[in-house]
Design a protein around this motif. Structure first.
Motif, PDB file in Angstrom:
ATOM      1  N   ASP A  53       0.666  -1.153  -0.019  1.00 49.64           N
ATOM      2  CA  ASP A  53       0.688   0.218  -0.056  1.00 49.64           C
ATOM      3  C   ASP A  53       0.892   1.526  -0.235  1.00 49.64           C
ATOM      4  OD1 ASP A  53       0.769  -0.026   2.764  1.00 49.64           O
ATOM      5  OD2 ASP A  53      -1.239  -0.521   3.318  1.00 49.64           O
ATOM      6  N   ASP A  54       2.139   1.548  -0.555  1.00 50.13           N
ATOM      7  CA  ASP A  54       3.069   2.731   0.076  1.00 50.13           C
ATOM      8  C   ASP A  54       2.543   3.280  -1.570  1.00 50.13           C
ATOM      9  OD1 ASP A  54       4.121   2.220   1.502  1.00 50.13           O
ATOM     10  OD2 ASP A  54       5.827   1.447   1.032  1.00 50.13           O
ATOM     11  N   PRO A  55       2.257   4.412  -1.436  1.00 41.39           N
ATOM     12  CA  PRO A  55       1.860   5.282  -3.195  1.00 41.39           C
ATOM     13  C   PRO A  55       3.350   4.473  -4.369  1.00 41.39           C
ATOM     14  CG  PRO A  55       2.489   6.511  -0.831  1.00 41.39           C
ATOM     15  CD  PRO A  55       2.614   5.431  -0.952  1.00 41.39           C
ATOM     16  N   PRO A  56       2.598   4.290  -5.266  1.00 39.14           N
ATOM     17  CA  PRO A  56       3.530   3.407  -6.208  1.00 39.14           C
ATOM     18  C   PRO A  56       4.227   4.720  -7.077  1.00 39.14           C
ATOM     19  CG  PRO A  56       0.928   3.535  -7.199  1.00 39.14           C
ATOM     20  CD  PRO A  56       0.865   3.824  -5.287  1.00 39.14           C
ATOM     21  N   GLN A  57       4.309   5.761  -7.133  1.00 40.92           N
ATOM     22  CA  GLN A  57       4.565   6.724  -7.750  1.00 40.92           C
ATOM     23  C   GLN A  57       5.905   7.295  -6.469  1.00 40.92           C
ATOM     24  OE1 GLN A  57       1.090   7.361  -6.725  1.00 40.92           O
ATOM     25  NE2 GLN A  57       0.614   8.860  -7.882  1.00 40.92           N
ATOM     26  N   ASP A  58       5.977   6.952  -5.665  1.00 35.82           N
ATOM     27  CA  ASP A  58       6.941   6.945  -4.189  1.00 35.82           C
ATOM     28  C   ASP A  58       7.731   5.444  -4.429  1.00 35.82           C
ATOM     29  OD1 ASP A  58       5.854   9.357  -3.503  1.00 35.82           O
ATOM     30  OD2 ASP A  58       5.119   8.407  -1.088  1.00 35.82           O
ATOM     31  N   VAL A  59       7.411   4.440  -4.873  1.00 36.44           N
ATOM     32  CA  VAL A  59       8.352   3.487  -5.021  1.00 36.44           C
ATOM     33  C   VAL A  59       8.676   3.979  -6.524  1.00 36.44           C
ATOM     34  CG1 VAL A  59       8.175   0.715  -6.161  1.00 36.44           C
ATOM     35  CG2 VAL A  59       6.431   1.807  -4.211  1.00 36.44           C
ATOM     36  N   ALA A  60       8.233   3.840  -7.900  1.00 33.94           N
ATOM     37  CA  ALA A  60       9.020   4.111  -8.400  1.00 33.94           C
ATOM     38  C   ALA A  60       9.955   5.542  -8.158  1.00 33.94           C
ATOM     39  CB  ALA A  60       7.757   4.854 -10.057  1.00 33.94           C
ATOM     40  N   TRP A  61       9.616   6.379  -7.898  1.00 31.10           N
ATOM     41  CA  TRP A  61      10.818   7.791  -7.308  1.00 31.10           C
ATOM     42  C   TRP A  61      11.914   6.883  -6.606  1.00 31.10           C
ATOM     43  CZ3 TRP A  61      11.293  12.785  -8.077  1.00 31.10           C
ATOM     44  CH2 TRP A  61      12.290  13.489  -6.680  1.00 31.10           C
ATOM     45  N   LEU A  87       3.960  -6.268 -14.044  1.00 36.32           N
ATOM     46  CA  LEU A  87       2.796  -5.967 -14.540  1.00 36.32           C
ATOM     47  C   LEU A  87       1.812  -6.396 -13.067  1.00 36.32           C
ATOM     48  CD1 LEU A  87       2.436  -6.481 -18.383  1.00 36.32           C
ATOM     49  CD2 LEU A  87       2.190  -4.288 -17.143  1.00 36.32           C
ATOM     50  N   GLY A  88       0.990  -5.875 -13.163  1.00 36.49           N
ATOM     51  CA  GLY A  88      -0.070  -6.222 -12.368  1.00 36.49           C
ATOM     52  C   GLY A  88      -1.196  -4.902 -12.341  1.00 36.49           C
ATOM     53  N   ASP A  89      -1.941  -4.704 -11.386  1.00 34.64           N
ATOM     54  CA  ASP A  89      -3.639  -3.167 -10.860  1.00 34.64           C
ATOM     55  C   ASP A  89      -3.412  -2.597 -12.295  1.00 34.64           C
ATOM     56  OD1 ASP A  89      -5.893  -2.611 -10.252  1.00 34.64           O
ATOM     57  OD2 ASP A  89      -4.706  -1.141  -9.687  1.00 34.64           O
ATOM     58  N   ALA A  90      -4.138  -2.627 -13.491  1.00 31.90           N
ATOM     59  CA  ALA A  90      -3.593  -0.812 -13.980  1.00 31.90           C
ATOM     60  C   ALA A  90      -3.239   0.100 -13.866  1.00 31.90           C
ATOM     61  CB  ALA A  90      -4.638  -1.902 -14.822  1.00 31.90           C
ATOM     62  N   ALA A  91      -4.163   0.411 -12.918  1.00 36.08           N
ATOM     63  CA  ALA A  91      -4.008   1.918 -12.210  1.00 36.08           C
ATOM     64  C   ALA A  91      -2.261   2.134 -11.237  1.00 36.08           C
ATOM     65  CB  ALA A  91      -5.236   2.042 -11.532  1.00 36.08           C
ATOM     66  N   TRP A  92      -2.277   0.818 -10.852  1.00 36.02           N
ATOM     67  CA  TRP A  92      -1.438   0.640  -9.675  1.00 36.02           C
ATOM     68  C   TRP A  92       0.220   1.319 -10.626  1.00 36.02           C
ATOM     69  CZ3 TRP A  92       2.947  -1.099  -9.095  1.00 36.02           C
ATOM     70  CH2 TRP A  92       4.347  -0.455  -7.193  1.00 36.02           C
ATOM     71  N   ASP A  93      -0.164   0.676 -11.882  1.00 40.41           N
ATOM     72  CA  ASP A  93       1.060   0.734 -12.936  1.00 40.41           C
ATOM     73  C   ASP A  93       0.919   1.698 -13.874  1.00 40.41           C
ATOM     74  OD1 ASP A  93       1.745  -2.047 -12.525  1.00 40.41           O
ATOM     75  OD2 ASP A  93       1.220  -2.940 -14.036  1.00 40.41           O
ATOM     76  N   ALA A  94      -0.233   2.616 -13.548  1.00 35.48           N
ATOM     77  CA  ALA A  94       0.007   3.620 -14.670  1.00 35.48           C
ATOM     78  C   ALA A  94      -0.219   4.898 -13.519  1.00 35.48           C
ATOM     79  CB  ALA A  94      -1.645   3.839 -14.878  1.00 35.48           C
ATOM     80  N   ALA A  95       0.175   4.981 -12.180  1.00 36.35           N
ATOM     81  CA  ALA A  95       0.395   5.205 -11.052  1.00 36.35           C
ATOM     82  C   ALA A  95       1.764   5.158 -11.063  1.00 36.35           C
ATOM     83  CB  ALA A  95      -0.026   5.573  -9.670  1.00 36.35           C
ATOM     84  N   PHE A  96       2.440   3.980 -11.239  1.00 37.28           N
ATOM     85  CA  PHE A  96       4.081   4.011 -11.079  1.00 37.28           C
ATOM     86  C   PHE A  96       4.837   4.799 -11.301  1.00 37.28           C
ATOM     87  CE2 PHE A  96       7.852   1.452 -11.790  1.00 37.28           C
ATOM     88  CZ  PHE A  96       8.336   1.263 -11.104  1.00 37.28           C
ATOM     89  N   ASP A 101       7.968   8.956 -14.689  1.00 34.61           N
ATOM     90  CA  ASP A 101       8.701  10.038 -15.434  1.00 34.61           C
ATOM     91  C   ASP A 101       9.053  11.017 -14.995  1.00 34.61           C
ATOM     92  OD1 ASP A 101       8.182  11.755 -17.695  1.00 34.61           O
ATOM     93  OD2 ASP A 101       6.315  12.051 -17.770  1.00 34.61           O
ATOM     94  N   VAL A 102       8.303  11.144 -13.735  1.00 37.63           N
ATOM     95  CA  VAL A 102       8.889  11.938 -12.168  1.00 37.63           C
ATOM     96  C   VAL A 102      10.546  12.404 -12.162  1.00 37.63           C
ATOM     97  CG1 VAL A 102       8.419  13.557 -10.469  1.00 37.63           C
ATOM     98  CG2 VAL A 102       6.370  12.737 -12.293  1.00 37.63           C
ATOM     99  N   ALA A 103      10.688  11.180 -11.916  1.00 35.05           N
ATOM    100  CA  ALA A 103      11.469  11.450 -11.368  1.00 35.05           C
ATOM    101  C   ALA A 103      12.983  10.797 -12.292  1.00 35.05           C
ATOM    102  CB  ALA A 103      11.948   9.791 -10.570  1.00 35.05           C
TER     103      ALA A 103
END
Lengths: 319, 319
Positions: A53-61, A87-96, A101-103
């Motif tokens: 449940d960590d924010p996917p954007q933060d995992v990617a960052w 690949l997993g949940d589509a919404a999670w993947d999109a947020a990741f 991209d931001v990072a």
């Protein structure tokens, strides 16, 4: 020897190319067309390195940042990365992906390629990233092995924030919202500064990043260099948020120095480079602090106000 | 659009650096110090890309080989690799490492670094490998996009062996032991030959590796190049082991051309390069076969003895 130690030992036996630096440095260094290409690869695994449940954007960052931290520790400028996505949940993947991209933009490390794989149903996922950077012309790529007796020992930023941030994220420590939010951000979104590594590279003898805990990483540098690193724990820089939450007594300091995920630079340099080091950091609005000296001998020694401090049993995350 | 397609679409939108080749080629191509650095990364996942009871040495071999195949398709000479290992059973891991060592030596691609991670109990494991190679001086790195009307279409080796080998490994097809063992070996231990890619690079217009099935990969090249690729299915090279087991009628040929895991080279070249192409392959004791022509238009067209053959519904592994 644990299974993991035995495995890494076996891995070292096959990674005999000098570019591999015996798998004992933050990165590999390969000569390509007269350039020093610096290469590092880190993997994060769900439920091991991050929580579902960590924010996917933060995992990617964090995946990008921990690799950029390795480049920074080698004085390398990022030039690109490849990553593998489970690949997993589509919404999670999109947020990741949005976080990635931001990072990549923030650290100026363009995404060049990689792989996308499906996972068996319900399997924890993992993400690997390979980051590439180029070292500076005419300056050797700093290693962990070159600390010399007489050097000053330095660290960038403040220490222990991310470790405390993890405890705050897990709810095992509380405090005022502003302080805990700042610490959680340090845990979830480390901000290495490769320009600092680049500026320091010509000034240092040894440099590495602090990822598993200041003490364990310093002990690794001491061992790799065949020296003793003597730290004055009273000088280790702590953030005001950390001090507000847990104070700055010896116990709080040792906790900070054995917490992981700092992604700061640990380096040693001759005393005569002191002014240039401080100036280089100031130019980039980054903090650097002298926290000890390199001496003959081996291992770590700790003091506080000139009195010896026994080493804690656990120096950081050992692996 | 499936979730995976949508994801890859989103990925392309952020990978805008020219070195990424729009994530539509076998590899990224980055300029470093006047050299063309070719970069590729592939991941294998337990129970998706290999079976838990596959020999670990073979899993490791294949991980190295599929990446080397991408380098070969770009005419690149391997210079090193990094890989990420998900720890599991110690004996399995040791056998995997032994296989990795053998493959790295076989393909002259030294292991330079990577990462080792622990997995949650019972989780399927995955292994990522990033391979680096250098392109040739004075020769552009071949892409999938440069096939030209009038070119001949070529393929190296024989087609369909690995797909049949997988069926033999799964026990869904039988035959004499020597033939099935040869085919299973093609599936488990592909042997790309980067020296062939290097020799061909100056002679070709477009080049890629065949990994998902000859037809689907040819259709990707046709699409990327904006041409029609016309294949004479009677000329597609089949191994004697395959012919012994399943014959060489139209159905057997189409099965072979839609099976995956060949790891051969598919390339197009002007007809006047024919003699040099054959000589380059002969020097390396490798087979190359002309199997069609590039024409104006788009897509794939198949013939056998000058009669049109309808495209099968499934061209290969689509992803």
């Amino acid at each position: 020897m644990t299974g993991e130690h035995a495995f890494i030992h076996a891995l070292r036996a096959i990674a005999t190319d000098p570019a591999a630096r015996r798998l004992a440095d933050d990165a590999a260094v390969l000569r390509i067309g007269g350039e020093a290409l610096v290469l590092t690869m880190d993997t994060v695994v769900e439920s091991v390195h991050y929580l579902p449940d960590d924010p996917p954007q933060d995992v990617a960052w964090k995946l990008v940042a921990v690799n950029v931290s390795d480049l920074s520790a080698k004085g390398a400028t990022p030039v690109g990365c490849l990553y593998s996505h489970a690949l997993g949940d589509a919404a999670w993947d999109a947020a990741f992906l949005a976080g990635l991209d931001v990072a990549c933009r923030r650290f100026a490390i363009p995404l060049l390629g990689g792989d996308t794989v499906r996972m068996p149903e319900g399997a924890p996922r993992s993400f690997s990233l390979t980051a590439l950077g180029t070292g500076q012309q005419g300056c050797p790529v700093p290693s962990r092995t070159a600390a010399q007796a007489g050097d000053r020992v330095w660290v960038s930023g403040t220490i222990g924030d991310a470790g405390l941030g993890l405890r705050a994220a897990l709810g095992t420590i509380g405090g005022n919202e502003g302080d805990t939010a700042a610490l959680v951000a340090r845990y979830r979104r480390p901000i290495p500064e490769p320009r600092l590594g680049v500026a320091l590279a010509p000034l240092v003898h040894a440099m590495m990043d602090v990822s598993d805990g200041l003490l364990v990483d310093a002990s690794r540098m001491a061992e790799a260099s065949g020296v003793c690193i003597a730290l004055d724990i009273g000088t280790v820089p702590l953030s005001s948020a950390l001090v507000t939450l847990v104070g700055e007594d010896r116990e709080a300091r040792l906790d900070a120095m054995t917490a992981g995920d700092d992604y700061e630079l640990l380096f040693t340099a001759p005393p005569e480079h002191t002014a240039r080091i401080i100036e280089a950091a100031a130019t980039l609005d980054r903090q650097v602090t002298a926290i000890g000296t390199v001496e003959g001998g081996s291992g770590l020694s700790l003091t506080q106000e000139a009195a010896a401090v026994p080493l804690p049993e656990r120096l950081g995350y050992q692996h």
